[in-house]
Design a protein around this motif. Structure first.
Motif: not given
Length: 298
Positions: A44-45, A47-49, A51-52, A63
């Motif tokens: 999940m980290s 995946l979140a990273y 989009f940065l 995002l």
């Protein structure tokens, strides 16, 4: 007179069921919590990273979809990605072919010989990965064993670079190194086939070839698919073997991801590439599960 069921007759007041056994609660938290923290949280980290936004080697926190757009709009990355998928597929096919032959020959043995040879085939799994790569380089190298053998046999007159620092070298090295991962699932699938089923087919007049095609092969297909899938998934993400055996011509998608984290320091873009690879692996697992289910039902 009304008869009260035994399970309803006990009116004693006690703690709720979920508090009755604290030990079970701890065990369940460990069983479900540890995989969640150790596996899902890093994914999940990533995946979140992915989009940065990153500017001047610094993640701004905004995002964006630019990382994924950069991948799909780049013909170079798409070419490397598709080439890696093709390479992993060939490696899996070679490991499946050789692994099935070896597993079948081991399975046909009787007594302790069967498990002794199975142990020997799985022994490379406990060896250091880098040592196995250097062993393959000593075999495939310009002055390695393979070139020396071909020259001594008169097949070639001078050492050939066909087997080192190219995609062929990467394919051969991966196929040999990952072969034990294909042997074990196939052997386990063969081991679960009842011998009484083979005896019944023989009693009905089936020849050995017919028994193999109609009984052994269909029943061992799920394990064969699992072994090939296992090899293919590992080959997709490998970056060390292509780097040490393939050289500049052995550039794969795993090396592209590694370069973004270790050299370019573009972690958001590297995370996006890793997510693309993860989605591909999940799709392959789903496809293999569907094929195995149909083979089991059919």
């Amino acid at each position: 007179m009304t008869v009260v069921p035994a399970e309803l007759a006990d009116t004693s007041v006690g703690p709720p069921r979920w508090l009755a056994s604290p030990g079970k609660i701890v065990v369940r938290l460990l069983v479900y919590g540890v995989p969640t923290v150790m596996i899902l949280a890093p994914l999940m980290s990533f995946l979140a990273y992915s989009f940065l936004e990153q500017k001047d080697n610094i993640a701004t926190g905004h995002l964006t979809l630019a990382n994924y757009a950069a991948f799909f709009q780049s013909s170079s990355y798409l070419y490397v990605f598709l080439g890696t998928v093709k390479l992993a597929f060939v490696v899996a096919a070679v490991a499946l072919f050789l692994g099935y032959i070896i597993s079948y020959l081991i399975w046909r043995l009787e007594g302790s010989k069967r498990y002794l040879l199975l142990l020997l085939s799985a022994l490379p799994l406990v060896m250091n990965y880098v040592v196995k790569i250097y062993a393959m380089r000593s075999i495939l190298g310009f002055n390695g064993f393979l070139n020396s053998f071909l020259m001594a046999s008169g097949v070639i007159n001078a050492p050939s670079k066909l087997f080192i620092f190219n995609q062929t070298a990467v394919m051969l090295a991966m196929a040999v190194i990952y072969l034990p991962f294909g042997i074990l699932p196939i052997f386990l699938a063969l081991e679960r086939i009842p011998q009484s089923l083979l005896s019944a087919a023989a009693d009905l007049g089936a020849k050995p070839g017919q028994i193999f095609l109609t009984v052994i092969l269909p029943l061992s297909l799920p394990g064969s698919i699992a072994g090939a899938l296992f090899v293919m998934v590992i080959a997709l993400g490998d970056y060390l073997t292509p780097q040490m055996v393939g050289g500049s011509e052995g550039f794969t998608f795993g090396r592209a991801i590694w370069s973004q984290f270790g050299m370019a320091f573009n972690w958001p873009f590297g995370a996006a590439l890793a997510v693309v690879l993860l989605v591909t692996v999940i799709a392959l697992i789903g496809l293999a599960s569907l094929i195995a289910r149909k083979a089991r039902l059919g």
